[in-house]
Design a protein around this motif. Sequence first.
Motif, PDB file in Angstrom:
ATOM      1  N   LEU A 250       4.144  10.547  92.640  1.00  0.00           N
ATOM      2  CA  LEU A 250       4.226  11.966  92.320  1.00  0.00           C
ATOM      3  C   LEU A 250       5.618  12.499  92.661  1.00  0.00           C
ATOM      4  O   LEU A 250       6.194  13.308  91.915  1.00  0.00           O
ATOM      5  CB  LEU A 250       3.160  12.732  93.097  1.00  0.00           C
ATOM      6  N   ASN A 251       6.175  12.039  93.777  1.00  0.00           N
ATOM      7  CA  ASN A 251       7.535  12.391  94.179  1.00  0.00           C
ATOM      8  C   ASN A 251       8.518  12.021  93.053  1.00  0.00           C
ATOM      9  O   ASN A 251       9.344  12.837  92.630  1.00  0.00           O
ATOM     10  CB  ASN A 251       7.880  11.646  95.470  1.00  0.00           C
ATOM     11  N   GLU A 252       8.413  10.779  92.567  1.00  0.00           N
ATOM     12  CA  GLU A 252       9.288  10.330  91.484  1.00  0.00           C
ATOM     13  C   GLU A 252       9.050  11.125  90.201  1.00  0.00           C
ATOM     14  O   GLU A 252       9.982  11.476  89.480  1.00  0.00           O
ATOM     15  CB  GLU A 252       9.072   8.836  91.218  1.00  0.00           C
ATOM     16  N   SER A 253       7.798  11.406  89.898  1.00  0.00           N
ATOM     17  CA  SER A 253       7.460  12.145  88.683  1.00  0.00           C
ATOM     18  C   SER A 253       8.045  13.556  88.699  1.00  0.00           C
ATOM     19  O   SER A 253       8.575  14.036  87.686  1.00  0.00           O
ATOM     20  CB  SER A 253       5.945  12.216  88.505  1.00  0.00           C
ATOM     21  N   LEU A 254       7.954  14.221  89.838  1.00  0.00           N
ATOM     22  CA  LEU A 254       8.502  15.565  89.944  1.00  0.00           C
ATOM     23  C   LEU A 254      10.011  15.553  89.727  1.00  0.00           C
ATOM     24  O   LEU A 254      10.574  16.454  89.083  1.00  0.00           O
ATOM     25  CB  LEU A 254       8.153  16.165  91.303  1.00  0.00           C
ATOM     26  N   SER A 255      10.684  14.520  90.232  1.00  0.00           N
ATOM     27  CA  SER A 255      12.123  14.408  89.999  1.00  0.00           C
ATOM     28  C   SER A 255      12.416  14.187  88.519  1.00  0.00           C
ATOM     29  O   SER A 255      13.379  14.741  87.975  1.00  0.00           O
ATOM     30  CB  SER A 255      12.710  13.267  90.835  1.00  0.00           C
ATOM     31  N   ASP A 256      11.599  13.372  87.852  1.00  0.00           N
ATOM     32  CA  ASP A 256      11.769  13.190  86.411  1.00  0.00           C
ATOM     33  C   ASP A 256      11.542  14.499  85.668  1.00  0.00           C
ATOM     34  O   ASP A 256      12.286  14.856  84.750  1.00  0.00           O
ATOM     35  CB  ASP A 256      10.795  12.130  85.890  1.00  0.00           C
ATOM     36  N   ALA A 257      10.504  15.229  86.063  1.00  0.00           N
ATOM     37  CA  ALA A 257      10.175  16.479  85.381  1.00  0.00           C
ATOM     38  C   ALA A 257      11.300  17.501  85.525  1.00  0.00           C
ATOM     39  O   ALA A 257      11.742  18.109  84.545  1.00  0.00           O
ATOM     40  CB  ALA A 257       8.866  17.056  85.929  1.00  0.00           C
ATOM     41  N   PHE A 258      11.793  17.688  86.753  1.00  0.00           N
ATOM     42  CA  PHE A 258      12.871  18.646  86.959  1.00  0.00           C
ATOM     43  C   PHE A 258      14.176  18.155  86.328  1.00  0.00           C
ATOM     44  O   PHE A 258      14.959  18.949  85.804  1.00  0.00           O
ATOM     45  CB  PHE A 258      13.050  18.951  88.444  1.00  0.00           C
TER      46      PHE A 258
ATOM     47  N   TYR B 166       6.779   8.696 100.527  1.00  0.00           N
ATOM     48  CA  TYR B 166       7.305   7.855  99.459  1.00  0.00           C
ATOM     49  C   TYR B 166       6.596   6.508  99.366  1.00  0.00           C
ATOM     50  O   TYR B 166       7.179   5.455  99.586  1.00  0.00           O
ATOM     51  CB  TYR B 166       8.804   7.667  99.657  1.00  0.00           C
ATOM     52  N   HIS B 167       5.307   6.566  99.046  1.00  0.00           N
ATOM     53  CA  HIS B 167       4.562   5.342  98.781  1.00  0.00           C
ATOM     54  C   HIS B 167       3.291   5.702  98.032  1.00  0.00           C
ATOM     55  O   HIS B 167       2.792   6.829  98.096  1.00  0.00           O
ATOM     56  CB  HIS B 167       4.230   4.588 100.075  1.00  0.00           C
ATOM     57  N   ASP B 168       2.781   4.726  97.274  1.00  0.00           N
ATOM     58  CA  ASP B 168       1.538   4.880  96.514  1.00  0.00           C
ATOM     59  C   ASP B 168       1.562   6.161  95.659  1.00  0.00           C
ATOM     60  O   ASP B 168       2.591   6.486  95.092  1.00  0.00           O
ATOM     61  CB  ASP B 168       0.343   4.831  97.465  1.00  0.00           C
ATOM     62  N   GLU B 169       0.450   6.879  95.576  1.00  0.00           N
ATOM     63  CA  GLU B 169       0.378   8.009  94.648  1.00  0.00           C
ATOM     64  C   GLU B 169       1.282   9.168  95.041  1.00  0.00           C
ATOM     65  O   GLU B 169       1.889   9.813  94.180  1.00  0.00           O
ATOM     66  CB  GLU B 169      -1.071   8.492  94.497  1.00  0.00           C
ATOM     67  N   SER B 170       1.389   9.455  96.334  1.00  0.00           N
ATOM     68  CA  SER B 170       2.274  10.558  96.730  1.00  0.00           C
ATOM     69  C   SER B 170       3.722  10.226  96.392  1.00  0.00           C
ATOM     70  O   SER B 170       4.496  11.102  95.990  1.00  0.00           O
ATOM     71  CB  SER B 170       2.129  10.858  98.227  1.00  0.00           C
ATOM     72  N   GLY B 171       4.105   8.957  96.527  1.00  0.00           N
ATOM     73  CA  GLY B 171       5.456   8.539  96.172  1.00  0.00           C
ATOM     74  C   GLY B 171       5.686   8.570  94.672  1.00  0.00           C
ATOM     75  O   GLY B 171       6.766   8.954  94.200  1.00  0.00           O
TER      76      GLY B 171
ATOM     77  N   SER C 100       1.978  21.877  97.840  1.00  0.00           N
ATOM     78  CA  SER C 100       1.512  20.525  98.158  1.00  0.00           C
ATOM     79  C   SER C 100       1.902  20.126  99.574  1.00  0.00           C
ATOM     80  O   SER C 100       2.658  20.828 100.249  1.00  0.00           O
ATOM     81  CB  SER C 100       2.088  19.525  97.148  1.00  0.00           C
ATOM     82  N   SER C 101       1.380  18.979 100.001  1.00  0.00           N
ATOM     83  CA  SER C 101       1.681  18.458 101.336  1.00  0.00           C
ATOM     84  C   SER C 101       2.147  17.017 101.223  1.00  0.00           C
ATOM     85  O   SER C 101       2.185  16.442 100.129  1.00  0.00           O
ATOM     86  CB  SER C 101       0.441  18.538 102.233  1.00  0.00           C
ATOM     87  N   ALA C 102       2.480  16.411 102.347  1.00  0.00           N
ATOM     88  CA  ALA C 102       3.074  15.078 102.349  1.00  0.00           C
ATOM     89  C   ALA C 102       2.188  14.025 101.702  1.00  0.00           C
ATOM     90  O   ALA C 102       2.688  13.066 101.100  1.00  0.00           O
ATOM     91  CB  ALA C 102       3.402  14.667 103.786  1.00  0.00           C
ATOM     92  N   GLN C 103       0.869  14.166 101.807  1.00  0.00           N
ATOM     93  CA  GLN C 103      -0.036  13.137 101.310  1.00  0.00           C
ATOM     94  C   GLN C 103      -0.760  13.537 100.021  1.00  0.00           C
ATOM     95  O   GLN C 103      -1.769  12.928  99.650  1.00  0.00           O
ATOM     96  CB  GLN C 103      -1.063  12.790 102.394  1.00  0.00           C
ATOM     97  N   THR C 104      -0.236  14.511  99.304  1.00  0.00           N
ATOM     98  CA  THR C 104      -0.851  14.939  98.045  1.00  0.00           C
ATOM     99  C   THR C 104      -0.888  13.797  97.041  1.00  0.00           C
ATOM    100  O   THR C 104       0.109  13.110  96.823  1.00  0.00           O
ATOM    101  CB  THR C 104      -0.064  16.131  97.453  1.00  0.00           C
TER     102      THR C 104
ATOM    103  N   GLU D  55       9.197  -2.785  99.895  1.00  0.00           N
ATOM    104  CA  GLU D  55      10.350  -2.516  99.032  1.00  0.00           C
ATOM    105  C   GLU D  55      10.276  -3.353  97.767  1.00  0.00           C
ATOM    106  O   GLU D  55      10.576  -2.878  96.671  1.00  0.00           O
ATOM    107  CB  GLU D  55      11.641  -2.813  99.796  1.00  0.00           C
ATOM    108  N   GLU D  56       9.846  -4.628  97.900  1.00  0.00           N
ATOM    109  CA  GLU D  56       9.720  -5.488  96.734  1.00  0.00           C
ATOM    110  C   GLU D  56       8.624  -4.986  95.792  1.00  0.00           C
ATOM    111  O   GLU D  56       8.683  -5.198  94.582  1.00  0.00           O
ATOM    112  CB  GLU D  56       9.404  -6.928  97.162  1.00  0.00           C
ATOM    113  N   GLY D  57       7.618  -4.340  96.366  1.00  0.00           N
ATOM    114  CA  GLY D  57       6.525  -3.804  95.563  1.00  0.00           C
ATOM    115  C   GLY D  57       6.755  -2.374  95.134  1.00  0.00           C
ATOM    116  O   GLY D  57       5.811  -1.677  94.730  1.00  0.00           O
ATOM    117  N   ASP D  58       8.023  -1.914  95.225  1.00  0.00           N
ATOM    118  CA  ASP D  58       8.371  -0.551  94.818  1.00  0.00           C
ATOM    119  C   ASP D  58       7.522   0.464  95.573  1.00  0.00           C
ATOM    120  O   ASP D  58       7.101   1.477  95.030  1.00  0.00           O
ATOM    121  CB  ASP D  58       8.197  -0.397  93.299  1.00  0.00           C
ATOM    122  N   PHE D  59       7.245   0.148  96.846  1.00  0.00           N
ATOM    123  CA  PHE D  59       6.483   1.038  97.731  1.00  0.00           C
ATOM    124  C   PHE D  59       5.161   1.483  97.099  1.00  0.00           C
ATOM    125  O   PHE D  59       4.771   2.648  97.173  1.00  0.00           O
ATOM    126  CB  PHE D  59       7.335   2.253  98.131  1.00  0.00           C
TER     127      PHE D  59
END
Length: 402
Positions: A188-196, A181-186, A308-312, A264-268
């Motif tokens: 992507l995590n948020e995007s997948l939740s939006d998509a589903f 849950y940070h940078d691009e993998s994070g 995918s994997s943790a750092q995708t 946290e202030e930088g939204d990870f």
Amino acid sequence: MSRTHHRLNCITPPYLLQKLLESGEEDIRRAALNTLVTTAQLRGGRAVRASFAGSAVAPANGRRTIFDCRSGTFLPLAELVRSESDPPVADASVNRAFDGLGATRDFYNEVFHRDSIDDRGMRLQGYVHRGTNYNNAFWDGQEMVFGDGDGIIFTDFTGSLDVIAHELAHGVTEHTAGLEYHDESGALNESLSDAFGAMVKQRALHQTATEADWLIGPEVFTPGIEADALRSMKAPGTAFDNKLFGKDPQPDHMSRLVKLPDTEEGDFGGVHINSGIPNRAFYLTAAGIGGYAWDAPGHIWYESLKASSAQTRFQDFADTTYWKAEELYGAGGIEQKAVLAAWSEVGILVNGAEAGRERVPAGRADGSVLEDETIAGFIRRIEALSAHAKALAEDVDALTRK
């Protein structure tokens, strides 16, 4: 293989709450500060609670239980108010949470043949009326928790099906790729939740990709301001634009990727902001294929998540969706062409794609061609490629100066 990287995933981006701290209204500032502080406390305690998660993930055929916190914050004291076989109760929040959990559970079972969140029949627990004026809803690895909002910036979070499905999708990601849950993998995590989340809502409304609004949380966000939402998957950066929050900061192209600190202030690293890029790629894929988003587009994204994997990162996921489209629907088909065109539109060129395929128009299932895939769409893709090349050139120049 199940990877349970439990963490607190909240629907409200921290940058929105931080913006509310600047409000001239004391009630708004107080609610925002309370939400930020309590969310930080919850996030800090998550690692400890994860070790006691066994009872929550024990197989239970996806049975639902809803608890009423009665404005309290200590979940073990919440009262059980509705179970799987119980009829509706007088509290609308309880019933909405119950129905939302059920709609999401049934979606995964009927569309992807997945047995609840963990694919092992995990019990679905919901807690409503958490705290006072709590402007958030979250999944913590064990349960779904809903605030009532402050009635000014947010209303009761049980009022949005895509918010409920978004948060539960974090659980699916935990038990599949375990995206960090940070940078691009994070992001992507948020995007997948939006998509589903969007797919669950669209399926409940029987909407095609072109009929849907692709907005996340419009039912619960700023009840006094019309036509806005937390995010727009169709047009990232346009979900809101007002004096209270300013303009939606989400980018829709890699050339506008936002660089933020991994705090946290930088939204990870901007996980709620940069999710706009893969969000638009999913929308473009669904629109390019036509029909229902949970059909071919949803299966491509779901299978890619499992692969995918943790750092995708974005590039990795784009490549995976392209090859999964071929694996599921054949090489050079409408589905694979739509995936390729969608990622190209947001500035990501799929590795290994055959020369010439990048500009093949993506058509609908009925054989027609989308408006975005006409000459105007072609020009926009050329502009996107140019912007991508310019960004690369700037990076090379910066490295040279160093």
